[in-house]
Motif scaffolding. Structure first.
Motif, PDB file in Angstrom:
ATOM      1  N   GLU A 204       1.187  -1.267   0.262  1.00  0.00           N
ATOM      2  CA  GLU A 204       0.611   0.103   0.070  1.00  0.00           C
ATOM      3  C   GLU A 204       1.273   1.136  -0.431  1.00  0.00           C
ATOM      4  O   GLU A 204      -0.039   2.455   0.499  1.00  0.00           O
ATOM      5  N   GLY A 205       1.709   1.206  -0.004  1.00  0.00           N
ATOM      6  CA  GLY A 205       3.122   1.886  -0.226  1.00  0.00           C
ATOM      7  C   GLY A 205       3.422   2.505   1.718  1.00  0.00           C
ATOM      8  O   GLY A 205       3.656   4.037   1.861  1.00  0.00           O
ATOM      9  N   VAL A 206       3.318   1.838   2.807  1.00  0.00           N
ATOM     10  CA  VAL A 206       2.918   2.545   4.074  1.00  0.00           C
ATOM     11  C   VAL A 206       4.402   2.038   4.511  1.00  0.00           C
ATOM     12  O   VAL A 206       4.633   0.740   4.061  1.00  0.00           O
ATOM     13  N   PRO A 207       5.361   2.619   4.802  1.00  0.00           N
ATOM     14  CA  PRO A 207       6.601   2.140   5.081  1.00  0.00           C
ATOM     15  C   PRO A 207       6.800   1.400   6.253  1.00  0.00           C
ATOM     16  O   PRO A 207       5.710   1.754   7.414  1.00  0.00           O
ATOM     17  N   HIS A 208       6.918   0.269   6.067  1.00  0.00           N
ATOM     18  CA  HIS A 208       7.797  -1.217   7.400  1.00  0.00           C
ATOM     19  C   HIS A 208       8.790  -0.677   8.222  1.00  0.00           C
ATOM     20  O   HIS A 208      10.008  -0.449   7.868  1.00  0.00           O
ATOM     21  N   GLU A 209       8.509   0.427   9.342  1.00  0.00           N
ATOM     22  CA  GLU A 209       9.762  -0.264   9.887  1.00  0.00           C
ATOM     23  C   GLU A 209      10.041  -1.893  10.428  1.00  0.00           C
ATOM     24  O   GLU A 209       9.441  -2.547  10.908  1.00  0.00           O
ATOM     25  N   ALA A 210      11.066  -1.259  10.537  1.00  0.00           N
ATOM     26  CA  ALA A 210      12.328  -2.958  11.040  1.00  0.00           C
ATOM     27  C   ALA A 210      12.160  -2.771  12.849  1.00  0.00           C
ATOM     28  O   ALA A 210      12.629  -1.526  13.156  1.00  0.00           O
ATOM     29  N   PRO A 211      12.227  -3.535  13.177  1.00  0.00           N
ATOM     30  CA  PRO A 211      12.237  -3.633  15.011  1.00  0.00           C
ATOM     31  C   PRO A 211      13.270  -3.026  15.702  1.00  0.00           C
ATOM     32  O   PRO A 211      14.025  -3.285  15.286  1.00  0.00           O
ATOM     33  N   ALA A 212      13.769  -2.268  16.449  1.00  0.00           N
ATOM     34  CA  ALA A 212      14.578  -1.755  16.391  1.00  0.00           C
ATOM     35  C   ALA A 212      15.603  -2.721  17.323  1.00  0.00           C
ATOM     36  O   ALA A 212      15.270  -3.683  17.759  1.00  0.00           O
ATOM     37  N   PRO A 213      17.313  -2.780  16.755  1.00  0.00           N
ATOM     38  CA  PRO A 213      17.439  -4.228  17.641  1.00  0.00           C
ATOM     39  C   PRO A 213      17.466  -3.751  19.480  1.00  0.00           C
ATOM     40  O   PRO A 213      17.773  -2.862  19.989  1.00  0.00           O
ATOM     41  N   VAL A 214      17.927  -5.445  20.002  1.00  0.00           N
ATOM     42  CA  VAL A 214      18.097  -5.151  21.268  1.00  0.00           C
ATOM     43  C   VAL A 214      18.406  -5.425  22.060  1.00  0.00           C
ATOM     44  O   VAL A 214      19.192  -6.466  21.664  1.00  0.00           O
ATOM     45  N   SER A 215      19.454  -5.664  23.083  1.00  0.00           N
ATOM     46  CA  SER A 215      20.858  -4.972  23.216  1.00  0.00           C
ATOM     47  C   SER A 215      20.846  -4.763  24.736  1.00  0.00           C
ATOM     48  O   SER A 215      19.847  -4.708  25.927  1.00  0.00           O
ATOM     49  N   ASP A 216      21.529  -5.654  25.382  1.00  0.00           N
ATOM     50  CA  ASP A 216      22.032  -6.170  27.244  1.00  0.00           C
ATOM     51  C   ASP A 216      22.246  -4.978  28.012  1.00  0.00           C
ATOM     52  O   ASP A 216      22.307  -4.567  28.643  1.00  0.00           O
ATOM     53  N   ASP A 217      23.074  -4.098  26.894  1.00  0.00           N
ATOM     54  CA  ASP A 217      23.444  -2.921  27.687  1.00  0.00           C
ATOM     55  C   ASP A 217      23.117  -2.217  27.957  1.00  0.00           C
ATOM     56  O   ASP A 217      22.534  -1.425  26.742  1.00  0.00           O
ATOM     57  N   PRO A 218      23.125  -1.342  29.647  1.00  0.00           N
ATOM     58  CA  PRO A 218      22.207   0.011  29.468  1.00  0.00           C
ATOM     59  C   PRO A 218      22.561   0.802  28.936  1.00  0.00           C
ATOM     60  O   PRO A 218      21.777   1.628  28.652  1.00  0.00           O
ATOM     61  N   ASP A 219      23.477   1.181  28.492  1.00  0.00           N
ATOM     62  CA  ASP A 219      24.237   2.465  28.093  1.00  0.00           C
ATOM     63  C   ASP A 219      23.369   2.422  26.039  1.00  0.00           C
ATOM     64  O   ASP A 219      23.954   3.281  25.848  1.00  0.00           O
ATOM     65  N   TYR A 220      23.055   1.047  25.474  1.00  0.00           N
ATOM     66  CA  TYR A 220      22.625   1.188  24.119  1.00  0.00           C
ATOM     67  C   TYR A 220      21.889   2.051  24.087  1.00  0.00           C
ATOM     68  O   TYR A 220      20.765   2.171  24.486  1.00  0.00           O
ATOM     69  N   ARG A 221      22.161   2.592  22.579  1.00  0.00           N
ATOM     70  CA  ARG A 221      21.356   3.598  22.154  1.00  0.00           C
ATOM     71  C   ARG A 221      21.092   3.481  21.192  1.00  0.00           C
ATOM     72  O   ARG A 221      21.574   3.292  20.067  1.00  0.00           O
ATOM     73  N   PRO A 222      19.652   2.619  20.564  1.00  0.00           N
ATOM     74  CA  PRO A 222      19.717   2.353  19.318  1.00  0.00           C
ATOM     75  C   PRO A 222      19.882   3.415  18.378  1.00  0.00           C
ATOM     76  O   PRO A 222      19.835   4.795  18.571  1.00  0.00           O
ATOM     77  N   PRO A 223      19.978   3.291  16.637  1.00  0.00           N
ATOM     78  CA  PRO A 223      20.840   4.341  15.887  1.00  0.00           C
ATOM     79  C   PRO A 223      19.629   5.426  16.091  1.00  0.00           C
ATOM     80  O   PRO A 223      18.378   4.850  14.947  1.00  0.00           O
ATOM     81  N   ALA A 224      20.206   6.854  15.005  1.00  0.00           N
ATOM     82  CA  ALA A 224      18.751   7.593  14.494  1.00  0.00           C
ATOM     83  C   ALA A 224      18.047   7.358  13.555  1.00  0.00           C
ATOM     84  O   ALA A 224      19.066   7.222  12.354  1.00  0.00           O
ATOM     85  N   PRO A 225      17.395   7.643  13.268  1.00  0.00           N
ATOM     86  CA  PRO A 225      17.022   7.278  11.160  1.00  0.00           C
ATOM     87  C   PRO A 225      17.171   7.735  10.081  1.00  0.00           C
ATOM     88  O   PRO A 225      17.355   9.406  11.084  1.00  0.00           O
TER      89      PRO A 225
END
Length: 134
Positions: free
Chosen positions: A113-134
């Motif tokens: 339909e043209g709706v962009p599908h976002e992939a789930p953000a990776p999960v990390s056990d590191d408490p300081d981990y931040r996912p990359p900005a889109p």
């Protein structure tokens, strides 16, 4: 028990000496001492048996209270409520999980339909981990 002063005791001893005589006075005193010893021992036995009966009645009352508590079990309701909140109810059906095929089909329909599908953000056990900005 008796309120005897030294003057009263002296009068009793003089009367006993005159009535009984000096020859039989030691035997009379020994006999009176024996009677006093028997009276004291009987009083001690009575006191001990009375204390034992009181102790026994207290123990019986405590046993009755313990049995009553065992029968009543005041915390049984709390125990029942705790188990009810943990266990799932029997009358409700178990929750149905969403099959993986439906999720894939939904993602494919959104992409078509043209709706962009976002992939789930990776999960990390590191408490300081931040996912990359889109």
């Amino acid at each position: 028990m008796f309120d005897l002063s030294w003057s009263h005791i002296l009068i009793v001893l003089v009367v006993a000496l005159v009535v009984v005589g000096p020859k039989d006075l030691p035997r009379l005193m020994r006999m009176a001492g024996g009677w006093m010893a028997k009276a004291r021992s009987m009083a001690n036995e009575f006191r001990k048996s009375f204390d034992e009966m009181a102790r026994q009645s207290e123990l019986d009352e405590l046993r009755q209270e313990i049995e009553a508590l065992r029968r009543v079990r005041p915390l049984a309701d709390l125990e029942h409520e705790m188990h009810q909140s943990i266990l799932p109810p029997d009358d409700l059906p178990p929750p149905q999980e969403k099959p993986a095929e439906v999720e894939v089909a939904t993602a494919g329909a959104q992409a078509a339909e043209g709706v962009p599908h976002e992939a789930p953000a990776p999960v990390s056990d590191d408490p300081d981990y931040r996912p990359p900005a889109p």
